[in-house]
Design a protein around this motif. Structure first.
Motif, mmCIF file in Angstrom:
data_model
loop_
_atom_site.group_PDB
_atom_site.id
_atom_site.type_symbol
_atom_site.label_atom_id
_atom_site.label_comp_id
_atom_site.label_asym_id
_atom_site.label_seq_id
_atom_site.Cartn_x
_atom_site.Cartn_y
_atom_site.Cartn_z
ATOM 1 N N ILE A 10 2.168 -13.217 16.987
ATOM 2 C CA ILE A 10 0.754 -13.386 16.676
ATOM 3 C C ILE A 10 -0.060 -12.163 17.069
ATOM 4 C CG2 ILE A 10 0.061 -14.425 18.868
ATOM 5 C CD1 ILE A 10 -1.643 -16.411 17.196
ATOM 6 N N GLY A 11 0.485 -11.332 17.958
ATOM 7 C CA GLY A 11 -0.227 -10.124 18.364
ATOM 8 C C GLY A 11 -0.425 -9.134 17.243
ATOM 9 N N THR A 12 0.322 -9.281 16.152
ATOM 10 C CA THR A 12 0.172 -8.369 15.020
ATOM 11 C C THR A 12 -1.196 -8.486 14.360
ATOM 12 O OG1 THR A 12 1.257 -7.598 13.005
ATOM 13 C CG2 THR A 12 1.041 -9.979 13.283
ATOM 14 N N SER A 42 -3.218 -5.679 15.875
ATOM 15 C CA SER A 42 -2.331 -4.569 16.247
ATOM 16 C C SER A 42 -2.739 -3.230 15.648
ATOM 17 C CB SER A 42 -0.900 -4.887 15.808
ATOM 18 O OG SER A 42 -0.842 -5.049 14.393
ATOM 19 N N THR A 43 -3.735 -3.202 14.752
ATOM 20 C CA THR A 43 -4.138 -1.945 14.128
ATOM 21 C C THR A 43 -5.549 -1.577 14.562
ATOM 22 O OG1 THR A 43 -5.092 -2.989 12.156
ATOM 23 C CG2 THR A 43 -2.727 -2.528 12.131
ATOM 24 N N PRO A 44 -5.885 -0.285 14.526
ATOM 25 C CA PRO A 44 -7.265 0.116 14.858
ATOM 26 C C PRO A 44 -8.297 -0.547 13.953
ATOM 27 C CG PRO A 44 -5.813 2.027 14.838
ATOM 28 C CD PRO A 44 -5.008 0.878 14.311
ATOM 29 N N PHE A 45 -7.933 -0.753 12.689
ATOM 30 C CA PHE A 45 -8.873 -1.368 11.757
ATOM 31 C C PHE A 45 -9.234 -2.786 12.184
ATOM 32 C CE2 PHE A 45 -10.038 -3.752 7.966
ATOM 33 C CZ PHE A 45 -10.953 -2.903 7.362
ATOM 34 N N THR A 46 -8.222 -3.581 12.568
ATOM 35 C CA THR A 46 -8.510 -4.966 12.965
ATOM 36 C C THR A 46 -9.362 -5.005 14.235
ATOM 37 O OG1 THR A 46 -6.412 -5.051 14.191
ATOM 38 C CG2 THR A 46 -6.402 -5.866 11.923
ATOM 39 N N ILE A 47 -9.109 -4.090 15.160
ATOM 40 C CA ILE A 47 -9.905 -4.060 16.396
ATOM 41 C C ILE A 47 -11.359 -3.744 16.082
ATOM 42 C CG2 ILE A 47 -10.230 -2.852 18.590
ATOM 43 C CD1 ILE A 47 -7.185 -2.426 18.664
ATOM 44 N N VAL A 48 -11.571 -2.753 15.212
ATOM 45 C CA VAL A 48 -12.940 -2.392 14.830
ATOM 46 C C VAL A 48 -13.621 -3.550 14.103
ATOM 47 C CG1 VAL A 48 -14.320 -0.876 13.364
ATOM 48 C CG2 VAL A 48 -12.477 0.075 14.752
ATOM 49 N N VAL A 49 -12.885 -4.213 13.219
ATOM 50 C CA VAL A 49 -13.461 -5.331 12.455
ATOM 51 C C VAL A 49 -13.888 -6.465 13.381
ATOM 52 C CG1 VAL A 49 -12.881 -7.190 10.848
ATOM 53 C CG2 VAL A 49 -12.314 -4.827 10.279
ATOM 54 N N ALA A 56 -9.155 0.635 1.063
ATOM 55 C CA ALA A 56 -8.494 -0.663 0.917
ATOM 56 C C ALA A 56 -7.006 -0.532 0.647
ATOM 57 C CB ALA A 56 -9.159 -1.458 -0.208
ATOM 58 N N ILE A 57 -6.615 0.546 -0.051
ATOM 59 C CA ILE A 57 -5.197 0.727 -0.356
ATOM 60 C C ILE A 57 -4.370 0.881 0.912
ATOM 61 C CG2 ILE A 57 -3.553 2.316 -1.447
ATOM 62 C CD1 ILE A 57 -5.624 2.856 -3.588
ATOM 63 N N GLN A 58 -4.983 1.394 1.970
ATOM 64 C CA GLN A 58 -4.265 1.635 3.224
ATOM 65 C C GLN A 58 -4.172 0.387 4.109
ATOM 66 O OE1 GLN A 58 -2.933 4.646 3.433
ATOM 67 N NE2 GLN A 58 -3.976 5.230 1.522
ATOM 68 N N LEU A 59 -4.842 -0.697 3.724
ATOM 69 C CA LEU A 59 -4.901 -1.879 4.571
ATOM 70 C C LEU A 59 -3.637 -2.730 4.440
ATOM 71 C CD1 LEU A 59 -8.603 -3.015 3.981
ATOM 72 C CD2 LEU A 59 -7.702 -1.503 5.749
ATOM 73 N N GLY A 60 -3.254 -3.365 5.557
ATOM 74 C CA GLY A 60 -2.127 -4.278 5.565
ATOM 75 C C GLY A 60 -2.582 -5.728 5.540
ATOM 76 N N ALA A 61 -1.621 -6.637 5.608
ATOM 77 C CA ALA A 61 -1.938 -8.062 5.541
ATOM 78 C C ALA A 61 -2.844 -8.492 6.690
ATOM 79 C CB ALA A 61 -0.651 -8.882 5.546
ATOM 80 N N GLN A 62 -2.571 -7.999 7.924
ATOM 81 C CA GLN A 62 -3.398 -8.377 9.068
ATOM 82 C C GLN A 62 -4.825 -7.845 8.931
ATOM 83 O OE1 GLN A 62 -0.939 -6.229 8.940
ATOM 84 N NE2 GLN A 62 -0.784 -4.924 10.748
ATOM 85 N N ASP A 63 -4.989 -6.698 8.239
ATOM 86 C CA ASP A 63 -6.323 -6.138 8.032
ATOM 87 C C ASP A 63 -7.120 -7.002 7.058
ATOM 88 O OD1 ASP A 63 -5.722 -3.891 9.666
ATOM 89 O OD2 ASP A 63 -4.632 -3.003 7.992
ATOM 90 N N TYR A 64 -6.473 -7.430 5.981
ATOM 91 C CA TYR A 64 -7.156 -8.306 5.027
ATOM 92 C C TYR A 64 -7.510 -9.645 5.674
ATOM 93 C CZ TYR A 64 -6.626 -5.412 0.871
ATOM 94 O OH TYR A 64 -6.736 -4.411 -0.052
ATOM 95 N N PHE A 65 -6.609 -10.149 6.492
ATOM 96 C CA PHE A 65 -6.902 -11.417 7.168
ATOM 97 C C PHE A 65 -8.106 -11.262 8.094
ATOM 98 C CE2 PHE A 65 -6.292 -14.367 10.769
ATOM 99 C CZ PHE A 65 -6.346 -15.568 10.073
ATOM 100 N N ALA A 66 -8.197 -10.123 8.789
ATOM 101 C CA ALA A 66 -9.348 -9.877 9.662
ATOM 102 C C ALA A 66 -10.649 -9.859 8.866
ATOM 103 C CB ALA A 66 -9.157 -8.557 10.415
ATOM 104 N N LEU A 67 -10.632 -9.227 7.690
ATOM 105 C CA LEU A 67 -11.829 -9.195 6.854
ATOM 106 C C LEU A 67 -12.222 -10.596 6.395
ATOM 107 C CD1 LEU A 67 -11.062 -6.036 4.671
ATOM 108 C CD2 LEU A 67 -12.847 -6.264 6.408
ATOM 109 N N ALA A 86 1.558 -11.498 7.155
ATOM 110 C CA ALA A 86 1.512 -10.686 8.369
ATOM 111 C C ALA A 86 2.481 -11.208 9.427
ATOM 112 C CB ALA A 86 0.079 -10.654 8.929
ATOM 113 N N LEU A 87 2.513 -12.541 9.603
ATOM 114 C CA LEU A 87 3.412 -13.125 10.604
ATOM 115 C C LEU A 87 4.871 -13.000 10.201
ATOM 116 C CD1 LEU A 87 1.389 -16.338 11.591
ATOM 117 C CD2 LEU A 87 1.600 -14.195 12.861
#
Length: 516
Positions: free
Chosen positions: A463-465, A468-475, A139-150, A455-456
């Motif tokens: 909005i593509g952000t 934009s990360t492997p984590f968001t794609i997997v989620v 979780a420490i490695q996650l960015g704003a877009q990753d948290y939004f995806a979750l 994130a924005l």
């Protein structure tokens, strides 16, 4: 701090005389509420929230942990004896458990549920202790877009997989998101949906909202639709008071398999405890050498789902404690409890509130032991409590809700908000809209807005952000699989399982307040 070190630290916090007393109180209250049809752990914790403001945070959450596990087991008691699940996780238990009770094997069914709850809860709590620190490192490695995806995952899975209609779930979630934006915009300071009411500038109190939707909505629904004023107590044949050697031989594998299904589906936002219990039941039926007994009193049909139910309860605490994301109605209420103490669950929680978190995890182990020793000899008492007339029971709940709401801020305006959303809760039940998505939307909505804007802002409005990360794609790919798999596995099997189980009898009342 590793899992073993954290668990030992938590035990040093939880085994003090004061905290052991709170664990005992929580377990008793949770079991008591769990055996009352129509009332679940989410409502119980919501009602008790205003009464715990004077307690130390560790003591309050240790009591909530006892309530959580106690209600999980208590729901199986009424499911087995009366074929009326106290909460949604006990729906499947009602099928074979009730058949066992009718055949004079009710004590064996209750013992199977109690021991299965203990085994699954203990294993799942240990997994929680070892899994949570690893989750924090991620979780420490996650960015704003990753948290939004979750948070999008939490929104859509809870909305689409809870209740009978995904569309109604999404509408309910939208109502929750609307409630969440009431008040002042945190960036611009503009008023949103306040209707020039000064009392709404700080938004709608989530405790008031939860109590209104769960408690008042349920009371109004029962008052409008209840025909009989008392619970019908089932007459059962006399039988043995304990599990036989054959019962043990047939139950231990389903306990372990149910645990392996329930815990990961609690960690992943999969729509609550209904899905893992149905999956466990289906798996046990396919693996059984006596599939013809399922629906007629198969002990595997009690052991597997009960283990899955309790393991799922521990699994939901992983994303709640490490990411601050609730994946069930009860987890959402516990999140509100954290916020009432000025604590925001997330990656830093294990460091900033280590005594509280590890004490909470350790108290789950203690609650399991208390449950095992408490409930087996008290089955007769729970059955007598079920004879309380519903008008008296729900009138008491309404008085408790009104007093508790007024005690939060000493505001009559909050009481008016409570009554308004109580009517909303009744209408949602009346027309089949689940309540859980609305709760999750109201709590997570403001947090999701913060992460989305952050994130924005960082990406200059691109909005593509958001992908934009492997984590968001997997989620998002996982979200698609979960939604599709949930529809394929749950909907047809739910209908067929209940139909086959009760050809000659009525289907149990499986509706839970939060999922109606």
């Amino acid at each position: 701090m590793s899992g073993w070190e954290g668990l030992l630290h938590g035990l040093s916090v939880a085994v003090t005389p004061e905290n052991l007393l709170f664990a005992l109180i929580g377990t008793i209250v949770g079991t008591l509420i769990g055996v009352l049809p129509g009332i679940g752990p989410a409502l119980t914790i919501a009602l008790l929230l205003p009464m715990t403001y004077g307690l130390e945070p560790a003591s309050a959450f240790i009591m909530f942990a006892g309530i959580y596990y106690g209600a999980m087991y208590g729901g199986s008691t009424t499911a087995i004896l009366l074929k009326t699940p106290g909460e949604s996780g006990s729906v499947i238990t009602a099928i074979d458990g009730n058949k066992m009770a009718r055949k004079g094997r009710g004590a064996a069914a209750l013992a199977t549920a109690a021991i299965g709850s203990f085994v699954a809860g203990t294993i799942a709590t240990l997994l929680l202790a070892f899994f949570a620190p690893w989750m924090v490192k991620v979780a420490i490695q996650l960015g704003a877009q990753d948290y939004f995806a979750l948070m999008v995952v939490a929104f859509l899975t809870v909305s689409a997989l809870v209740g009978s209609s995904p569309l109604r779930g999404l509408i309910s979630m939208s109502l929750g998101l609307t409630v969440g934006i009431v008040g002042l915009d945190f960036q611009s300071g503009q008023q949103r949906l306040t209707f020039e009411q000064v009392s709404l500038l700080d938004g709608i109190d989530t405790v008031v909202l939860i109590v209104a939707l769960f408690a008042l909505g349920e009371v109004l629904y029962v008052a409008a639709h209840q025909v009989s004023s008392r619970f019908d107590v089932m007459q059962v044949k006399k039988g043995k008071n304990w599990m036989s050697r054959e019962d043990w031989r047939r139950a231990w594998r389903p306990w372990l398999r149910g645990t392996s299904i329930g815990f990961p589906l609690g960690v992943i936002p999969a729509g609550g405890s209904e899905i893992p219990t149905f999956l466990s039941y289906t798996l046990e039926r396919k693996l059984s050498k006596r599939p013809q007994e399922f629906g007629q009193g198969a002990i595997e049909g009690v052991a597997g789902p009960e283990a899955a139910n309790n393991a799922n309860a521990a699994g939901t605490l992983v994303p709640l404690l490490t990411l601050g994301i609730p994946t069930s109605a009860t987890a959402a209420v516990i999140l509100v409890a954290f916020q009432q103490y000025g604590i925001q669950p997330g990656p830093q929680l294990l460091d900033t509130q280590s005594a509280l978190v590890w004490g909470l995890i350790a108290s789950l182990l203690i609650a399991n032991v208390i449950l095992l020793g408490l409930n087996l000899p008290l089955i007769g008492l729970w059955v007598k409590i079920l004879k309380i007339p519903k008008p008296y029971l729900f009138a008491g709940i309404m008085v408790f809700a009104l007093l508790g709401t007024y005690a939060v801020n000493g505001s009559s305006f909050d009481v008016g908000v409570l009554l308004f959303f109580g009517v909303v809760g009744y209408l949602m039940r009346r027309f089949g809209f689940p309540v859980s998505p609305m709760i999750v939307g109201a709590i997570l909505g403001p947090l999701a807005e913060v992460q989305l804007r952050r994130a924005l802002d960082i990406a200059g409005g691109d909005i593509g952000t958001l992908v934009s990360t492997p984590f968001t794609i997997v989620v998002y790919l996982t979200l698609a699989v979960v939604l599709l798999g949930g529809f394929l596995l749950r909907r047809p099997k739910r209908h067929n399982t209940l139909a086959e189980a009760d050809r000659d009898d009525e289907v149990p009342d499986v509706r839970e307040p939060s999922d109606r």
